[in-house]
Write a protein that holds these residues in place. Structure first.
Motif, PDB file in Angstrom:
ATOM      1  N   LYS A   1       0.974  -1.048   0.189  1.00 31.29           N
ATOM      2  CA  LYS A   1       0.113  -0.121  -0.119  1.00 31.29           C
ATOM      3  C   LYS A   1       1.077   1.588   0.272  1.00 31.29           C
ATOM      4  CE  LYS A   1      -4.131   2.373   0.095  1.00 31.29           C
ATOM      5  NZ  LYS A   1      -4.864   2.872  -0.615  1.00 31.29           N
ATOM      6  N   ALA A   2       2.268   1.358   0.980  1.00 31.24           N
ATOM      7  CA  ALA A   2       2.518   2.578   0.920  1.00 31.24           C
ATOM      8  C   ALA A   2       3.297   2.274  -0.326  1.00 31.24           C
ATOM      9  CB  ALA A   2       3.854   2.144   1.596  1.00 31.24           C
ATOM     10  N   ILE A   3       3.368   1.211  -1.263  1.00 32.61           N
ATOM     11  CA  ILE A   3       4.245   1.759  -2.608  1.00 32.61           C
ATOM     12  C   ILE A   3       3.140   2.398  -3.829  1.00 32.61           C
ATOM     13  CG2 ILE A   3       5.477   0.553  -4.748  1.00 32.61           C
ATOM     14  CD1 ILE A   3       6.751  -1.455  -2.840  1.00 32.61           C
ATOM     15  N   GLU A   4       2.081   1.901  -3.244  1.00 31.05           N
ATOM     16  CA  GLU A   4       1.112   2.995  -4.693  1.00 31.05           C
ATOM     17  C   GLU A   4       0.892   3.902  -3.840  1.00 31.05           C
ATOM     18  OE1 GLU A   4      -2.586   0.252  -3.381  1.00 31.05           O
ATOM     19  OE2 GLU A   4      -1.781  -1.699  -4.538  1.00 31.05           O
ATOM     20  N   ILE A   5       1.423   4.640  -2.917  1.00 28.22           N
ATOM     21  CA  ILE A   5       1.095   5.587  -2.670  1.00 28.22           C
ATOM     22  C   ILE A   5       2.198   5.936  -3.186  1.00 28.22           C
ATOM     23  CG2 ILE A   5      -1.396   5.426  -0.972  1.00 28.22           C
ATOM     24  CD1 ILE A   5       0.135   5.652   1.048  1.00 28.22           C
ATOM     25  N   ASN A   6       3.185   6.437  -2.963  1.00 28.12           N
ATOM     26  CA  ASN A   6       4.405   6.536  -2.643  1.00 28.12           C
ATOM     27  C   ASN A   6       5.165   7.069  -1.818  1.00 28.12           C
ATOM     28  OD1 ASN A   6       6.900   6.442  -4.826  1.00 28.12           O
ATOM     29  ND2 ASN A   6       6.382   8.700  -5.204  1.00 28.12           N
ATOM     30  N   VAL A   7       4.934   6.573  -1.052  1.00 27.46           N
ATOM     31  CA  VAL A   7       5.505   7.277   0.927  1.00 27.46           C
ATOM     32  C   VAL A   7       5.819   6.190   1.621  1.00 27.46           C
ATOM     33  CG1 VAL A   7       4.793   7.856   2.670  1.00 27.46           C
ATOM     34  CG2 VAL A   7       3.448   8.472   0.714  1.00 27.46           C
TER      35      VAL A   7
END
Length: 324
Positions: free
Chosen positions: A210-216
């Motif tokens: 999920k963090a990769i998806e939102i790029n954070v």
């Protein structure tokens, strides 16, 4: 032949040597008491599952039947061959010596009843002592085979030592069972910890996705129900400060049994948990990103995420929780 013979209706009985004597004669008391002891030993034998104890008792019971034959014989000739011999006495002494090597010495009076088997053996021992007293009295006026008296004396000693060895072995068995239960419990705990670790890895993988998806870049931590770290990951370029913040968010969720988002709402000025963030060594975090983990209504741990905004941290934490 019927069980009842009616020959003793006048209070007399026949000895093995055919003499008729009163049933309360000392000789009848002596072999009757040995019969009592034999019955008590049979009770002890029935209460144990230790084959070595059963074998020892059974061998002695067979001797007692022969011994009673000697006690029930009066007016014997000088050249009579007695049934109980010095070899029988020596056999008991050897058993006592062997048991004494195994027994832990006791420097105090024993209170019978530690186990059912030992209690029955102690009962048999006291009955044998009574039989010995009758034999001593009988020898003052009548002939008694000397090895019979010695055998009965040694038998009471043997029964005492046997009872103590049974107690000792039962105690060892009991302690072993307790230790095995503790070890089994430890294995169960180890298994639970391993299961929690596997679930934590899945949660972290889902949260990272999920963090990769939102790029954070995030730091994700999972703790157990005691607030202890199970697993933690810091993604590349995640803030160094997020390492402790993520862990403390997970800890807070477990400690308060609520999400850090909920804790934020109730810790504002005028609210019930105002100032909570200053307690517990300042480990309490009162902004979103920490969520307790419940399983079948039972708290099992917490997940904490740090590295982005509050909303971003919460969305990543929820993604991780969904993988539990």
């Amino acid at each position: 032949m019927k069980v009842y013979t009616k020959t003793g209706d006048e209070g007399k009985t026949s000895l093995l040597s055919k003499e008729r004597v009163f049933k309360d004669s000392v000789r009848v008391h002596a072999y009757g008491t040995i019969d009592e002891a034999n019955a008590a030993m049979g009770l002890a034998k029935s209460l144990t599952d230790k084959q070595w104890v059963i074998d020892n008792i059974h061998a002695i019971q067979k001797d007692l039947i022969v011994l009673n034959a000697d006690l029930a014989t009066d007016n014997v000739a000088d050249n009579c061959d007695y049934r109980i011999t010095a070899q029988h006495v020596e056999k008991l002494e050897k058993i006592i010596d062997k048991l004494e090597l195994q027994r832990i010495p006791q420097k105090y009076f024993v209170t019978p009843g530690e186990t059912q088997t030992s209690a029955a053996l102690d009962l048999a021992r006291t009955i044998v002592r009574r039989a010995e007293r009758y034999i001593v009295r009988l020898r003052r006026t009548e002939t008694v085979n000397t090895p019979v008296a010695l055998y009965v004396n040694r038998l009471s000693d043997l029964l005492f030592v046997l009872a103590r060895c049974v107690e000792q072995e039962d105690l060892i068995t009991k302690v072993t069972q307790i230790v095995m239960q503790i070890l089994q419990g430890s294995k169960q705990i180890d298994g639970e910890e391993k299961a929690m670790l596997e679930k934590a890895k899945k949660m972290i993988a889902a949260a990272e996705k999920k963090a990769i998806e939102i790029n954070v870049p995030m730091v994700i931590a999972v703790v157990d129900v005691g607030g202890n770290l199970v697993a933690q990951e810091r993604m590349d370029n995640a803030l160094l400060a997020s390492v402790s913040i993520a862990l403390n968010k997970a800890y807070t969720a477990v400690a308060l049994k609520m999400s850090t988002e909920q804790a934020a709402a109730v810790s504002q000025p005028g609210q019930s948990l105002y100032g909570i963030n200053t307690t517990d060594g300042c480990r309490m975090v009162i902004f979103g990103g920490g969520i307790p983990i419940w399983q079948d209504g039972v708290l099992v741990g917490g997940i904490g995420v740090s590295g982005g905004s509050v909303d971003e941290d919460m969305s990543v934490a929820k993604a991780g929780l969904a993988a539990f």
